[in-house]
Scaffold this motif. Structure first.
Motif, mmCIF file in Angstrom:
data_model
loop_
_atom_site.group_PDB
_atom_site.id
_atom_site.type_symbol
_atom_site.label_atom_id
_atom_site.label_comp_id
_atom_site.label_asym_id
_atom_site.label_seq_id
_atom_site.Cartn_x
_atom_site.Cartn_y
_atom_site.Cartn_z
ATOM 1 N N ILE A 1 29.187 -0.481 -5.034
ATOM 2 C CA ILE A 1 29.830 -0.320 -3.730
ATOM 3 C C ILE A 1 28.917 -0.946 -2.670
ATOM 4 N N TRP A 2 27.617 -0.670 -2.787
ATOM 5 C CA TRP A 2 26.630 -1.381 -1.978
ATOM 6 C C TRP A 2 25.333 -1.528 -2.763
ATOM 7 N N SER A 3 24.559 -2.515 -2.392
ATOM 8 C CA SER A 3 23.262 -2.775 -3.036
ATOM 9 C C SER A 3 22.226 -3.049 -1.957
ATOM 10 N N LEU A 4 21.108 -2.364 -2.051
ATOM 11 C CA LEU A 4 20.008 -2.596 -1.109
ATOM 12 C C LEU A 4 18.793 -3.066 -1.908
ATOM 13 N N HIS A 5 18.072 -4.031 -1.354
ATOM 14 C CA HIS A 5 16.963 -4.643 -2.076
ATOM 15 C C HIS A 5 15.702 -4.657 -1.229
ATOM 16 N N GLY A 6 14.566 -4.439 -1.867
ATOM 17 C CA GLY A 6 13.298 -4.502 -1.157
ATOM 18 C C GLY A 6 12.153 -4.710 -2.129
ATOM 19 N N VAL A 7 11.035 -5.178 -1.597
ATOM 20 C CA VAL A 7 9.842 -5.393 -2.419
ATOM 21 C C VAL A 7 8.718 -4.462 -1.973
ATOM 22 N N THR A 8 7.972 -3.968 -2.939
ATOM 23 C CA THR A 8 6.733 -3.264 -2.604
ATOM 24 C C THR A 8 5.721 -4.334 -2.186
ATOM 25 N N SER A 9 4.807 -3.969 -1.309
ATOM 26 C CA SER A 9 3.878 -4.975 -0.785
ATOM 27 C C SER A 9 2.562 -4.321 -0.394
ATOM 28 N N ASN A 10 1.688 -5.107 0.184
ATOM 29 C CA ASN A 10 0.428 -4.563 0.699
ATOM 30 C C ASN A 10 0.682 -3.690 1.923
ATOM 31 N N GLU A 11 -0.272 -2.804 2.195
ATOM 32 C CA GLU A 11 -0.143 -1.944 3.368
ATOM 33 C C GLU A 11 -0.309 -2.745 4.646
ATOM 34 N N ARG A 12 0.378 -2.311 5.689
ATOM 35 C CA ARG A 12 0.367 -3.059 6.939
ATOM 36 C C ARG A 12 -0.431 -2.365 8.052
ATOM 37 N N TYR A 13 -0.616 -1.057 7.952
ATOM 38 C CA TYR A 13 -1.276 -0.326 9.047
ATOM 39 C C TYR A 13 -2.420 0.572 8.570
ATOM 40 N N VAL A 14 -2.377 0.971 7.309
ATOM 41 C CA VAL A 14 -3.334 1.952 6.803
ATOM 42 C C VAL A 14 -4.759 1.399 6.805
ATOM 43 N N LEU A 15 -5.675 2.159 7.383
ATOM 44 C CA LEU A 15 -7.084 1.776 7.425
ATOM 45 C C LEU A 15 -7.764 2.186 6.119
ATOM 46 N N ASN A 16 -8.919 1.590 5.892
ATOM 47 C CA ASN A 16 -9.625 1.803 4.638
ATOM 48 C C ASN A 16 -9.885 3.286 4.353
ATOM 49 N N GLU A 17 -10.329 4.002 5.376
ATOM 50 C CA GLU A 17 -10.645 5.420 5.217
ATOM 51 C C GLU A 17 -9.384 6.223 4.884
ATOM 52 N N GLU A 18 -8.278 5.893 5.577
ATOM 53 C CA GLU A 18 -7.000 6.556 5.304
ATOM 54 C C GLU A 18 -6.511 6.260 3.893
ATOM 55 N N LYS A 19 -6.691 5.012 3.476
ATOM 56 C CA LYS A 19 -6.237 4.597 2.146
ATOM 57 C C LYS A 19 -6.956 5.387 1.048
ATOM 58 N N THR A 20 -8.247 5.607 1.252
ATOM 59 C CA THR A 20 -9.039 6.362 0.276
ATOM 60 C C THR A 20 -8.519 7.797 0.154
ATOM 61 N N ILE A 21 -8.240 8.411 1.307
ATOM 62 C CA ILE A 21 -7.758 9.791 1.302
ATOM 63 C C ILE A 21 -6.355 9.876 0.692
ATOM 64 N N LEU A 22 -5.481 8.950 1.086
ATOM 65 C CA LEU A 22 -4.117 8.918 0.535
ATOM 66 C C LEU A 22 -4.141 8.746 -0.984
ATOM 67 N N SER A 23 -4.950 7.793 -1.446
ATOM 68 C CA SER A 23 -5.020 7.513 -2.883
ATOM 69 C C SER A 23 -5.476 8.731 -3.673
ATOM 70 N N ALA A 24 -6.398 9.491 -3.081
ATOM 71 C CA ALA A 24 -6.943 10.668 -3.773
ATOM 72 C C ALA A 24 -5.914 11.789 -3.865
ATOM 73 N N LYS A 25 -5.050 11.913 -2.853
ATOM 74 C CA LYS A 25 -4.122 13.047 -2.779
ATOM 75 C C LYS A 25 -2.733 12.783 -3.363
ATOM 76 N N GLN A 26 -2.301 11.511 -3.345
ATOM 77 C CA GLN A 26 -0.896 11.257 -3.710
ATOM 78 C C GLN A 26 -0.668 11.271 -5.226
ATOM 79 N N GLU A 27 0.562 11.604 -5.608
ATOM 80 C CA GLU A 27 0.962 11.546 -7.017
ATOM 81 C C GLU A 27 2.099 10.555 -7.174
ATOM 82 N N GLY A 28 2.345 10.124 -8.410
ATOM 83 C CA GLY A 28 3.313 9.062 -8.664
ATOM 84 C C GLY A 28 4.752 9.547 -8.688
ATOM 85 N N LEU A 29 5.672 8.617 -8.740
ATOM 86 C CA LEU A 29 7.087 8.940 -8.902
ATOM 87 C C LEU A 29 7.332 9.389 -10.340
ATOM 88 N N GLY A 30 8.495 9.985 -10.572
ATOM 89 C CA GLY A 30 8.907 10.321 -11.936
ATOM 90 C C GLY A 30 8.351 11.614 -12.477
#
Lengths: 216, 216
Positions: free
Chosen positions: B79-108
């Motif tokens: 009925i409809w299709s939406l498309h997008g690509v995963t990419s590099n981060e655009r705003y996240v700073l190095n320190e934020e990235k480290t904290i996010l990576s440590a806390k986040q869990e994957g899909l599924g």
């Protein structure tokens, strides 16, 4: 690649208005006319040289067509085709943007008889860096904006992004430069200086295509 | 959309390995099997609601397929299709990235029986801002990263970019969220808080699609 319809008829995806194609062809190549479909024909150039800078080069070609608003060309007309979209700035700060906007001139100036198409791909390590780490290498270490500013308005430039285009592209960026013959030495200096910066440690493929205008 | 060959034979462009498709379909929809070509089938979801938040909504659909590595689906299946690509981060700073990576869990995750697909388009004014001006609104004014961090690891997330995909897409971003039923209230709070931030002044279209896993 988008369809949004309550019917289930098939539809042809429309290319983005920011999509450009750079098509290498043979001597005597007949390019599609500007009136052929939604493409806009930006000009035809004679290829003077294709130089391998880093990694694999591109196959030899004699002429280059620059097409705006093009989804694709029939591959029968091309030796190679490179595609990219213009987009928002990724590193330029507000203050820099104001200065750049004031000094830069557009493409298509009558005196710009020379051009360069420089396709570049950066290493995965670059793309894994956070935004501030990339900006740090880009400007504070490599002075990318400042170096570009130094050659304004002599060198006009348009950056095309290929990394997120949705299909497998061989490069991350296609940068298009236009300048007068009298500014050729200035342009050579820019390219040489850029390649010596820390940012270029992350470049894993680079080809340098030099062109002379040939709009007949 | 790339061809690089010294021959002039036609070739089919390969989709980027970072391309995902979100396809809305009918009840009883038969989706292509995982073995069908280069696509990877990430799951099938029952659509609970499609809410118009800002601007035009999407047509009603009963089921959603999430496809990885897909160029497109036959529109007869959608009925409809939406498309997008995963990419590099655009705003996240190095320190934020480290904290996010440590806390986040994957899909599924098995407990993630709920999902949300939130397509968003931002105003041209947003894209005309310099990088530091966008970052300022995004984090210093709107606390986008901090708000997301607050719901980790409960809410898993994957951001897809559509703006530079090379074809005309109706949204700039597709954000995909997964969470457990027990974290539904936490997710509602996140969405409500985000929509009240200065960043959302730049959102000109937003649809909120809620889903329940249905992998049978």
């Amino acid at each position: 690649m988008f369809s949004e319809t309550s019917m289930t008829t098939s539809s042809t995806p429309l290319p983005s208005s920011r999509l450009y194609s750079f098509v290498g062809g043979r001597i005597g190549q007949r390019w599609p006319s500007p009136s052929n479909g939604p493409r806009s024909f930006e000009g035809s150039w004679r290829i003077e040289s294709i130089q391998q800078v880093i990694g694999e080069s591109l196959p030899p070609a004699a002429r280059l067509a620059v097409l705006g608003h093009a989804a694709s060309l029939p591959t029968s007309e091309a030796i190679w085709s490179l595609h990219g979209v213009t987009s928002n700035e990724r590193y330029v700060l507000n203050e820099e943007k104001t200065i750049l906007s004031a000094k830069q001139e557009g493409l298509g100036r009558p005196e710009s008889s020379r051009a360069a198409l420089i396709p570049i791909r950066k290493h995965a390590e670059w793309w894994a860096l956070a935004q501030d780490a990339r900006r740090q290498v880009f400007e504070e270490q490599s002075h990318h904006v400042a170096l570009g500013l130094h050659v304004l308005p002599a060198v006009a430039r348009r950056l095309h992004h290929c990394r997120d285009i949705g299909t497998q592209e061989p490069f991350d960026f296609l940068t298009w430069f236009e300048y007068a013959q009298s500014d050729a030495a200035l342009f050579e200096e820019l390219v040489k200086t850029m390649r010596a910066t820390p940012e270029w440690h992350y470049v894993e493929r680079e080809v340098d295509i030099r062109l002379v205008r040939d709009d007949r």
